[in-house]
Design a protein around this motif. Structure first.
Motif, short mmCIF file in Angstrom:
data_model
loop_
_atom_site.label_atom_id
_atom_site.label_comp_id
_atom_site.label_asym_id
_atom_site.label_seq_id
_atom_site.Cartn_x
_atom_site.Cartn_y
_atom_site.Cartn_z
N ASN A 168 0.79 -1.32 -0.29
CA ASN A 168 -0.01 -0.05 -0.01
C ASN A 168 0.88 1.28 -0.32
N LYS A 169 2.22 1.04 0.16
CA LYS A 169 2.94 2.26 0.02
C LYS A 169 3.26 2.75 -1.50
N GLY A 170 2.87 2.10 -2.30
CA GLY A 170 2.76 2.64 -3.56
C GLY A 170 1.51 2.33 -4.53
N ILE A 171 1.33 2.57 -5.52
CA ILE A 171 0.33 2.17 -6.30
C ILE A 171 0.39 0.97 -7.07
N ASN A 172 -0.07 -0.05 -6.76
CA ASN A 172 0.15 -1.24 -7.48
C ASN A 172 1.46 -1.46 -7.83
N PRO A 173 2.59 -1.39 -6.70
CA PRO A 173 4.02 -1.74 -7.24
C PRO A 173 3.97 -3.28 -7.50
N ASP A 174 5.07 -3.45 -8.16
CA ASP A 174 5.49 -4.97 -8.24
C ASP A 174 5.74 -5.49 -6.96
N PHE A 175 5.48 -6.85 -6.73
CA PHE A 175 5.62 -7.44 -5.38
C PHE A 175 6.50 -8.60 -5.48
N LEU A 176 7.53 -8.92 -4.84
CA LEU A 176 8.17 -10.11 -4.67
C LEU A 176 8.18 -10.34 -3.26
N VAL A 177 7.98 -11.57 -2.95
CA VAL A 177 8.08 -12.03 -1.39
C VAL A 177 9.04 -13.47 -1.30
N MET A 178 10.04 -13.37 -0.65
CA MET A 178 10.87 -14.68 -0.62
C MET A 178 10.80 -15.39 0.63
N THR A 179 11.02 -16.62 0.65
CA THR A 179 11.05 -17.38 1.77
C THR A 179 11.87 -18.61 1.73
N ALA A 180 12.43 -19.11 2.70
CA ALA A 180 13.38 -20.30 2.60
C ALA A 180 12.65 -21.37 3.36
N THR A 181 11.58 -21.02 3.85
CA THR A 181 10.50 -22.09 4.74
C THR A 181 9.61 -22.83 3.87
N PRO A 182 10.00 -23.99 3.65
CA PRO A 182 8.82 -24.62 2.64
C PRO A 182 7.79 -25.35 3.42
N ILE A 183 6.50 -25.06 2.68
CA ILE A 183 5.37 -25.71 3.61
C ILE A 183 4.57 -26.37 2.67
N PRO A 184 4.00 -27.66 2.98
CA PRO A 184 3.56 -28.42 2.01
C PRO A 184 2.62 -27.91 1.34
N ARG A 185 2.61 -28.68 -0.02
CA ARG A 185 2.08 -27.79 -1.18
C ARG A 185 0.26 -27.28 -0.95
N THR A 186 -0.16 -28.01 -0.29
CA THR A 186 -1.87 -27.62 -0.21
C THR A 186 -1.80 -26.30 0.49
N LEU A 187 -1.02 -26.43 1.59
CA LEU A 187 -1.07 -25.34 2.46
C LEU A 187 -0.51 -23.85 1.65
N GLN A 188 0.33 -24.35 0.96
CA GLN A 188 0.96 -23.09 0.43
C GLN A 188 -0.11 -22.57 -0.64
#
Ligand code: ADP
Ligand code: MG
Length: 708
Positions: A424-444
């Motif tokens: 919300n700090k921009g007007i529809n900015p691009d968005f990239l989120v990164m994580t190392a923690t895998p979670i089961p596919r269904t939950l993902q």
């Protein structure tokens, strides 16, 4: 947190039978208002219709008995701590109930009290229950009779105790199950009808859920255990439903929105950046970069999750993506979950960025007011191109000139609302989120259901293995010998103490003590100490010293758990590893194995073989696959624990349990998505109940979601 009218919003201390003292205790259970109190759900139920005679009690399964206390005993034992024991008789036999380390039970039991006990039955000299659930039945003695009568609880007393099913509430010190039940009876009789319905009738009918008033009644005073179960299901469903509604709104509105920026990789900064790196990107990194490039060049905003195990090289991808935005004249922001990680990102990259003509800054909770004002100004005018920071980034005063891309590092540590706040700090900015923690596919699919997914499979070349070993506390001296040898080989070493919660003073002392010990044992080594209470400026210096090999050993708490990258550190000693979750251990271990040396992760523990805790550590010793470890965690400790500490990106569900209630999650998700599909702004009259509930529940944060 719940939809309530004003009476329900009054403080719980005004509820009959509660008062200021008990209200304080209730606060620890997150109950502040009368409405919260109604939603205080039991942890389990004891079914009195299942009561059997002690003589007939089968072994190794759960059973419930009713009897009289004939003896009580409180003992301090050498290794087990406090032991509370009672003997209960019902004329057919005697059963022993034992509780370990429950100081709250020290003075709880009296001879001749009538009691219900429920638990797994074992046998050692006589029938036993270890840590059973219990309910003391108040005697109709004069004194308690009187107190009940003066509180006008005569009626409810009868009612509360004729029911066959006894809810067992989560308790804290100073509160008994009886206190809660007594006041609950009153609260329900007096306030339950004030509750507003929060699910539409068609959903209630479709799933056979009770309405909200029945739900609360059946949760606390069910006639049959199944009534309580269905009521509970409704609460779980509802929780999932409104959560998935956020995701549906995000996803579908983003899909529809064509207002995103077209950010093409022009190669102006990005090419120079690649040339400045001391290594070549791996094919895996290049592939992910392609996906990101494509997304960013499109007119609709990128919304992508990058998943890659610890040490797989995600940061450099994030910087690249941010440079694309910057070379197109926009700003970039990267949000990290800890100050120490934000600081690392800044200090590792700002020089290289500066050489490209990109001005970057660091904004965290520790940034001094004066500097903060300057930064706000630079961010607002666009003089600052790239901001590294923590939650401090999403504070109201931070206004970007033109935010083109927002990156969230270690996404699993943030909630969906924090994600939205950054966006919300921009007007529809691009968005990239990164994580190392895998979670089961269904939950993902369900939890990151609003994101496209990229995966980084391989690690950069040349990395050597990390060898993990469990060492018995008795053999600690061998570990110290190993440290000595490693120091002569110029290796750097982390020693991790389990400060799980930074507010735990005892743990903090333990870390400081370890530090002093290590200093006195390794006189020749340069030893540093880092934990959450150390001032930011000092912390930065210690970390930079460790990075530049001005320090040989870093004694640390879990503040270094995520993201820290110091390739020359190749040895990690973990104290009390049994106190960590497997995924958390994996994150910690991910701090080493980043260089060209073989790395060693040594777990020092005194838990003996043949225990569950040891089995877990053994599994960790033999498994380097973060995904398998996460699955195991999920199996053993449940989803809330996957991410170790209380902070984790899985939404903090109040009623729901992601593993147990998975099927309800899918149903709730389908309902939420098909609803938003048909009515993207919740404008139709039949959806006003949902809309109002949603707005109330997420109150002022709703602006984030670009609804209505
Ligand atoms: P994570 O995915 O855990 O965030 P980092 O981004 O911290 O991993 O990267 C881990 C280390 O690997 C860093 O020191 C980084 O400079 C290095 N690295 C990243 N990509 C490569 C590569 N292609 N070749 C060699 N080293 C790399
Ligand atoms: Mg990282």
């Amino acid at each position: 947190m719940f939809t309530t009218t004003s009476t329900l919003e009054s403080p719980v201390q005004y509820l009959k039978g509660i008062g200021p003292k008990k209200a304080k205790h209730l606060k620890r259970l997150n109950v502040e208002t009368i409405g919260d109190f109604l939603f205080l759900v039991p942890r389990r139920y004891i079914d009195r219709s299942n009561i059997v005679k002690i003589r007939e009690l089968p072994l190794d399964i759960e059973g419930t008995i009713f009897g009289k206390i004939v003896a009580t005993n409180v003992k301090i034992t050498k290794n087990k701590g406090l032991l509370v024991t009672i003997l209960v008789s019902d004329n057919t036999g005697v059963l022993e109930a034992i509780w370990f380390n429950r100081p709250d039970l020290k003075d709880k039991f009296r001879v001749n009290q009538k009691i219900i006990l429920s638990g797994i039955v074992t046998f050692r000299y006589r029938k036993q229950m270890i840590n059973p659930f219990y309910e003391i039945i108040p005697e109709n003695t004069n004194s308690s009779r009187k107190s009940i009568a003066t509180n006008n609880f005569d009626q409810s007393f009868k009612f509360v105790y004729t029911g066959g099913i006894i809810p067992i509430y989560p308790l804290t010190e100073g509160l008994t199950n009886w206190d809660i039940r007594r006041s609950m009876r009153y609260a329900i009789d007096t306030y339950c009808n004030d509750l507003n319905e929060t699910l539409p009738i068609n959903i209630l009918r479709k799933y056979n859920f009770p309405n909200i008033v029945q739900t609360i009644q059946n949760i606390h005073f069910p006639e049959k255990i199944t009534d309580a179960q269905i009521a509970y299901k409704r609460l779980v469903f509802e929780e999932f439903f409104y959560f998935e509604l956020i995701l549906a709104l995000q996803k579908l509105n983003i899909l529809r929105s064509t207002k995103g920026y077209i950010l093409e990789d022009k190669g102006i900064l990005t090419q120079k950046f690649i040339a400045s790196l001391p290594f070549k990107l791996t094919p895996g990194q290049l592939k992910v970069l392609d996906e990101i490039r494509n997304d960013m060049a499109r007119p609709r905003p990128m919304n992508r999750l990058l998943q890659g195990d610890v040490g797989s090289g995600k940061t450099v991808i994030a910087i690249y993506a941010m440079l694309i935005a910057i070379e197109n004249g926009y700003q970039a922001a990267l949000m990290a979950p800890t100050e120490i990680l934000a600081e690392q990102h800044y200090f590792v990259w700002y020089q290289r960025l500066k050489e490209l003509g990109v001005s970057s800054c660091l904004l965290t909770g520790s940034t001094k007011i004066k500097e903060r004002k300057l930064l706000y100004e630079g961010i607002r005018t666009g003089n600052i191109n790239l901001v590294f920071g923590t939650h401090a980034l999403i504070e109201e005063n931070v206004m970007f000139h033109k935010l083109g891309i927002a990156v969230v590092d270690e996404q699993h540590r943030f909630g969906v609302m924090q994600r939205a706040a950054l966006l919300n700090k921009g007007i529809n900015p691009d968005f990239l989120v990164m994580t190392a923690t895998p979670i089961p596919r269904t939950l993902q699919l369900t939890i990151y259901g609003d994101l496209d997914v990229s995966k980084l499979v391989e690690k950069p070349p040349g990395r050597k293995k990390t060898i993990t070993r469990i060492v018995d506390e008795k053999n600690r001296s061998q570990v110290y010998q190993f440290i000595k040898e490693s120091l002569t080989k110029k290796r750097q070493i982390y020693i991790v103490c389990p400060l799980i919660d930074e507010s735990e003073k005892m743990d903090l002392r333990a870390a400081i003590k370890t530090y002093q010990e290590i200093q006195s044992i390794f006189k020749e080594a340069r030893v540093g100490l880092i934990h959450g209470r150390i001032k930011s400026s000092e912390r930065i210096k210690i970390m930079e010293d460790f990075r530049n090999h001005q320090l040989d050993i870093l004694v640390t708490t879990t503040v270094i758990e995520v993201g820290i990258d110091i390739p020359n550190a190749s040895i990690m000693i973990i104290e009390h590893p049994e106190r960590f979750g497997l995924s958390q251990l994996h994150q910690l271990r991910g701090r080493i194995g980043r260089g060209t040396e073989v790395s060693y992760c040594i777990l020092i523990t005194s838990v003996g073989p043949n225990s569950i805790a040891y089995e877990r550590l053994k599994f960790f010793e033999q498994t380097d696959d973060g995904f398998l470890l996460a699955e195991k965690d999920l199996e053993i400790r449940g989803p809330g624990e996957i991410f170790g500490t209380r902070q984790h990106g899985l939404p903090d569900f109040h009623f729901a349990d992601l593993k147990r209630d998975e099927h309800l999650l899918f149903k709730a998700r389908d309902e939420a998505f098909s609803l938003i599909e048909k009515d993207p702004r919740l404008e139709r009259s039949e959806n006003q109940l949902i809309r109002n509930t949603f707005l109330k529940r997420f109150k002022n944060r709703i602006g984030l979601l670009r609804v209505g």
